[in-house]
Scaffold this motif. Structure first.
Motif, mmCIF file in Angstrom:
data_model
loop_
_atom_site.group_PDB
_atom_site.id
_atom_site.type_symbol
_atom_site.label_atom_id
_atom_site.label_comp_id
_atom_site.label_asym_id
_atom_site.label_seq_id
_atom_site.Cartn_x
_atom_site.Cartn_y
_atom_site.Cartn_z
ATOM 1 N N ASP A 57 4.515 -17.682 2.773
ATOM 2 C CA ASP A 57 5.603 -17.024 2.054
ATOM 3 C C ASP A 57 4.982 -15.855 1.294
ATOM 4 O OD1 ASP A 57 7.501 -18.928 2.863
ATOM 5 O OD2 ASP A 57 6.957 -20.252 1.209
ATOM 6 N N TRP A 58 5.748 -14.780 1.103
ATOM 7 C CA TRP A 58 5.161 -13.602 0.468
ATOM 8 C C TRP A 58 6.228 -12.735 -0.187
ATOM 9 C CZ3 TRP A 58 7.366 -9.391 2.807
ATOM 10 C CH2 TRP A 58 7.726 -9.496 4.161
ATOM 11 N N ALA A 59 5.746 -11.852 -1.066
ATOM 12 C CA ALA A 59 6.618 -10.881 -1.734
ATOM 13 C C ALA A 59 5.885 -9.544 -1.765
ATOM 14 C CB ALA A 59 6.973 -11.331 -3.144
ATOM 15 N N VAL A 60 6.384 -8.576 -1.040
ATOM 16 C CA VAL A 60 5.742 -7.262 -0.981
ATOM 17 C C VAL A 60 6.076 -6.468 -2.244
ATOM 18 C CG1 VAL A 60 7.659 -6.129 0.231
ATOM 19 C CG2 VAL A 60 5.326 -5.262 0.516
ATOM 20 N N TRP A 61 5.102 -5.682 -2.699
ATOM 21 C CA TRP A 61 5.355 -4.738 -3.787
ATOM 22 C C TRP A 61 5.589 -3.375 -3.156
ATOM 23 C CZ3 TRP A 61 5.915 -5.685 -8.918
ATOM 24 C CH2 TRP A 61 6.093 -4.569 -9.731
ATOM 25 N N TYR A 96 4.576 2.821 -2.986
ATOM 26 C CA TYR A 96 4.493 1.508 -2.352
ATOM 27 C C TYR A 96 5.891 0.941 -2.050
ATOM 28 C CZ TYR A 96 -0.521 0.813 -3.449
ATOM 29 O OH TYR A 96 -1.896 0.890 -3.523
ATOM 30 N N GLY A 97 6.934 1.632 -2.478
ATOM 31 C CA GLY A 97 8.285 1.099 -2.371
ATOM 32 C C GLY A 97 8.852 1.166 -0.965
ATOM 33 N N THR A 123 0.838 -1.198 0.000
ATOM 34 C CA THR A 123 0.000 0.000 0.000
ATOM 35 C C THR A 123 0.872 1.247 0.000
ATOM 36 O OG1 THR A 123 -1.961 0.976 1.023
ATOM 37 C CG2 THR A 123 -0.198 0.295 2.512
ATOM 38 N N ASP A 124 0.236 2.382 -0.133
ATOM 39 C CA ASP A 124 0.912 3.679 -0.115
ATOM 40 C C ASP A 124 1.520 3.899 1.266
ATOM 41 O OD1 ASP A 124 1.571 6.426 -0.044
ATOM 42 O OD2 ASP A 124 -0.048 6.926 -1.430
#
Length: 484
Positions: A301-305, A324-325, A275-276
């Motif tokens: 398991d996950w990968a954030v954007w 979102y970075g 998210t922002d």
């Protein structure tokens, strides 16, 4: 639980973002220092199917053709070794650089789209199999070629076949016709790498697998992926409805659409969410608290954007900041340390092979866990890093919360700290909201109180329960505790 971060390399000029701002070595070390052990590295199919782009255009030429002269100069300063390499060799560079952080990071290669650019919308010409820019035969060949080229790179552990299939033709029948062909192409080229499959509807929906088997020659390395953003469901849902109700409702949908695969023994990775990070998006803030609770419960398991501080070029705009970075536009500093701390609550596995299962009480809003506060004469509770927190257990039928063999004793007055005892005065707690994340009790005069966090010192206190009505303006984040 493997915590990954998305590192885009699929936009023009088809080079991993950020290399004009910092050396690859520095970015790699920063990824590790933020608690990630994995990168989902995106790439355009054109990189494998267009020899002119891949082999005949150098990094310098690619940037200069887009009038990105300052970025070309930045790469000359920070990553001079790739400046005059062909685009594909530059993409390969990290695997041959010998940089220690990269040898410790697992890598998932994600085929994000066909031609370099931004993704994704329903009307993209490469949205689904059979669209003008998505030839399934060319796609499968490109996947096989990429799998072959990275076959001996041991930290490439998975290949995601296609990002966010979508559009008016995203029918399960077409998915079942073509997705196995891509999977078999990767498997034939690299029998060791995990094969990761996206669902339809922007990868929010795998429900068609409930009653239909995915037929390939292998099954022991199949992984499914799912995406979940605040905008993935009903528009504006997070501000139109009470947070407890909408969180419980959407978790039900997410479980129906993909989470059920975990119950059937298939691995599932939440390969995009976020998210922002400026904190201005109310919907995004509420959704993230809900998502963190769900991800922790499932031990996903996950990968954030995304990793991205800014983009070289996105939809015609130079140096567009990615709000979102996890890094800021310098590609050196963390954008929002509070956001990163929230993610820390799900960065470590709670169970799994070789691990001693440790039950915890997570506070999703902060990413911290409840533990014993030993600083006072009378034991109380406070928040701490989950890796340092003492184990807790809560049996909903009994209603007793135990923290390392001591039970919770609730105060009879709002605003006071929650204490720990040895078992003679254990308080009975209830779960009173749709999310079951409000832990409540009644005082001697019948007042309903809930566990809460005092932001001044992260101590656990008792306050009147909030957001149990249909009031959509109320945010219960401070009073949400997830029993793990």
């Amino acid at each position: 639980m493997d915590p990954c971060v998305n590192w885009p390399a699929h936009l023009q000029p088809a080079v991993a973002e950020g290399l004009s701002k910092q050396p690859l070595d520095s970015i790699s070390k920063k990824i590790v220092s933020m608690g990630f052990n994995c990168v989902r590295l995106t790439w355009p199919l054109d990189l494998m199917t267009n020899d002119t782009l891949a082999r005949k255009i150098t990094v310098k030429q690619s940037f200069e053709s887009l009038n990105l002269f300052d970025d070309a100069l930045g790469i000359q300063i920070h990553n001079p070794k790739i400046l005059n390499l062909p685009i594909f060799n530059a993409f390969q560079h990290w695997s041959r650089s010998g940089i220690e952080p990269w040898t410790k990071l697992m890598v998932i290669l994600d085929n994000h789209l066909t031609y370099p650019g931004w993704c994704c919308s329903d009307n993209d010409l490469d949205a689904f199999f059979g669209y003008p820019n998505f030839d399934p035969v060319i796609w499968a060949k490109g996947l096989g070629k990429m799998a072959t080229l990275f076959r001996n790179v041991t930290n490439v552990i998975g290949m995601s076949l296609r990002n966010e299939p979508r559009g008016t033709r995203d029918y399960p029948d077409l998915w079942f016709r073509f997705m196995p062909k891509g999977a078999e192409a990767v498997h034939a080229a690299n029998p060791e790498v995990l094969v990761i499959l996206s669902g339809i509807d922007f990868d929010t929906n795998l429900s068609f697998l409930r009653d239909r088997f995915f037929n390939v020659s292998f099954t022991d390395k199949l992984v499914f992926e799912q995406h979940w953003y605040s905008f993935s469901h009903e528009g504006g849902a997070w501000v139109k409805h009470n947070s407890n109700d909408i969180c419980a409702k959407i978790i039900g949908e997410v479980n129906h659409n993909g989470g059920f695969l975990l119950d059937r023994g298939f691995p599932l990775i939440l390969s995009e969410f976020g998210t922002d990070e400026r904190g201005v998006d109310v919907s995004g803030n509420r959704y993230m608290n809900c998502l963190v609770a769900w991800a922790a419960e499932k031990d996903l398991d996950w990968a954030v954007w995304a990793l991205t501080g800014d983009y070289y070029l996105r939809t015609g705009t130079k140096h567009m900041v990615e709000t979102y970075g996890v890094l800021d536009a310098t590609w050196k500093n963390v954008r929002n340390s509070t956001y990163l701390q929230k993610l820390s609550g799900i960065q470590h596995p709670f169970r799994g092979p070789g691990l001693q299962e440790k039950k915890l009480l997570l506070h999703p809003h902060t990413g911290l866990c409840v533990t014993n506060n030993h600083s006072g004469n009378v034991p109380t509770l406070r928040l701490e890093l989950c890796t340092k927190s003492e184990p807790s257990t809560f049996n909903p039928k009994e209603g007793i919360l135990w923290i390392n063999k001591m039970c919770v004793e609730t105060p009879d007055v709002a605003g006071q700290k929650v204490k720990l005892g040895v078992g003679t005065r254990c308080s009975k707690l209830g779960q009173v909201s749709a999310t079951k994340m409000h832990l409540s009790f009644k005082t001697s005069n019948g007042l309903l109180l809930c566990l809460d966090v005092d932001e001044r010192d992260n101590s656990i206190v008792a306050n009147p329960c909030e957001c149990l009505t249909k009031d959509a303006s109320c945010d219960p984040a401070s009073q949400w505790f997830k029993v793990l």
